[in-house]
Design an enzyme around this catalytic site. Structure first.
Site, PDB file in Angstrom:
ATOM      1  N   ASP A 108       1.489   5.202   0.207  1.00 39.66           N
ATOM      2  CA  ASP A 108       0.516   6.283   0.973  1.00 39.66           C
ATOM      3  C   ASP A 108       0.283   7.393  -0.065  1.00 39.66           C
ATOM      4  O   ASP A 108       0.697   7.596  -1.249  1.00 39.66           O
ATOM      5  CB  ASP A 108       1.503   6.745   1.869  1.00 39.66           C
TER       6      ASP A 108
ATOM      7  N   TYR B  57      12.627   0.709  -3.685  1.00 44.57           N
ATOM      8  CA  TYR B  57      12.084   2.020  -3.708  1.00 44.57           C
ATOM      9  C   TYR B  57      13.115   3.070  -4.076  1.00 44.57           C
ATOM     10  O   TYR B  57      14.499   2.756  -3.556  1.00 44.57           O
ATOM     11  CB  TYR B  57      11.703   2.400  -2.269  1.00 44.57           C
TER      12      TYR B  57
ATOM     13  N   ARG C 130      10.992   6.080   4.380  1.00 43.50           N
ATOM     14  CA  ARG C 130      10.757   7.481   4.506  1.00 43.50           C
ATOM     15  C   ARG C 130      11.393   7.732   6.039  1.00 43.50           C
ATOM     16  O   ARG C 130      12.227   8.855   6.040  1.00 43.50           O
ATOM     17  CB  ARG C 130       9.429   7.594   4.696  1.00 43.50           C
TER      18      ARG C 130
ATOM     19  N   ARG D 188       0.849  -1.302  -0.145  1.00 43.93           N
ATOM     20  CA  ARG D 188      -0.047   0.093   0.084  1.00 43.93           C
ATOM     21  C   ARG D 188       0.929   1.092  -0.176  1.00 43.93           C
ATOM     22  O   ARG D 188       1.460   1.393   0.961  1.00 43.93           O
ATOM     23  CB  ARG D 188      -0.809  -0.019   1.302  1.00 43.93           C
TER      24      ARG D 188
END
Lengths: 248, 248
Positions: free
Chosen positions: B52, B110, B201, B50
């Site tokens: 964000d 990522y 993050r 998922r």
């Protein structure tokens, strides 16, 4: 009176273009408002050329005259604190008396980005033209040779901004493959001593007709020689166009 | 029943994230609506993870089962005709029975983009984090060594999505200089066998504290060993993050 040269970058998506207009917010308006906030002066700021709505800049150059005594580095910081996030002041430099961003420009470089292939890159919706399918870049490069050098480029001038002459010198026109985010595309870079209204976008639309094999390579020279806009290809959309830099 | 693997790209700016939520439009909702328009089927489409709100993807992978007999190439074309411009279906492939985008993922990569220097790039407002000033990339690279390999990464897990274990294997963490539109920046690329909630993050926010010389290189190993989120740096903003690709 002090004369300054401002170099600025902007995302043109949310503006009616560089020039102040009644029908919306322009980059010039936001920059002049920022100037007034910082210096207290209500000044006309002149850019090297008027970019249309949706056209971006990485090195637009402006001239302004001022009574302000603020050092150039302070002006950069103070202006960037006032401009919206989509307009940045890259530098402020002292310029010779009478410096004028339009009249003193010797040459300008625009870049135009095309994304092609089968699928739209969702991350470059604002910054390149999606031309679905293949493009014959080699044919476009050969066709581009007819668009370099000194010529009457009337075929590539849109109506709406008559100039005294339609002769310009295209110093370089390069077409390179470009792969961004894994998507294929092209970067078309055009340097000239000056540009007619929509000249880059009309040239790009014309070259793309050759890239899509709708026209032969030789057709571009023929279009040029007609000196009539009605023979050229479509005006490529604004959002693929970047004013890259200006030489003085 | 046919099992399919969809690879998709999206600009996450205008969505509440991947997952269907009551408070706004999600990518999952738009994709499931498009699926229904094309096939007539109301199906659950599952993504590898998922993302964000504001997080982008260049190679998100989804699984769906279907009774549709449409060839994969037709599904790509038909789905792209239905999805909004900021969501693209890159490919549709036949998958083994029971293919599941979450359970079957072996590793994911990522990428996180940072722009630094003095001045904001107005053309990357949606796609990178602006960290004003200098960053000591060499210190960040040394600090990143503590974040590779198999460790308990509890210090880098935000609250809100408890997993059965907080041990993950970070296979590679690369930090490279990147210059876009003339502006300096970094690309941080992280590959792991799985990620905790906000792990990338939180790692980026922690490494940036070292880059800004607020902490020493060794501090990152210490943070990791605390196994407690409260010691790590800030959660870097969503809009710099891209799900790059997933390996099955």
């Amino acid at each position: 009176m002090r004369h300054l040269k401002l170099t600025i970058a902007y995302d043109g998506t949310n503006y009616v273009g560089w020039q102040i207009q009644a029908n919306g917010i322009s980059i010039q308006q936001r920059l002049e408002e920022s100037w007034e906030s910082v210096t207290g002066e209500n000044r006309r700021i002149t850019a090297s050329g008027r970019t249309d709505s949706g056209v971006h800049a990485l090195g637009q150059v402006c001239s302004v005259s001022t009574e302000s005594l603020l050092p150039t580095a302070s002006l950069v910081r103070a202006l960037n604190a006032q401009t919206p996030y989509d307009i940045s002041v890259l530098s402020v430099e002292e310029a010779p008396a009478g410096f004028h961003a339009i009249r003193d420009a010797i040459q300008k470089t625009y870049k135009y980005h095309i994304q092609n292939g089968r699928i739209l890159d969702p991350l470059r919706l604002r910054t390149c033209w999606f031309v679905p399918g293949d493009l014959d870049i080699e044919a476009m490069q050969r066709a581009a040779r007819s668009l370099t050098g000194e010529h009457d480029f009337a075929s590539f001038e849109s109506a709406g901004a008559e100039r005294s002459t339609t002769i310009r010198n295209v110093i370089e026109l390069k077409i390179d493959n470009e792969r961004v985010h894994g998507f294929p595309g092209l970067e078309i870079s055009i340097t000239a001593n000056g540009f007619l209204y929509n000249m880059v976008r009309n040239m790009v639309g014309t070259l793309v007709r050759v890239g899509r094999r709708r026209e032969e390579v030789e057709w571009v020279r023929w279009v040029r020689d007609q000196k009539d806009r009605k023979y050229a290809g479509q005006t490529a959309p604004a959002h693929g166009l970047f004013l890259d830099h200006v030489v003085y």
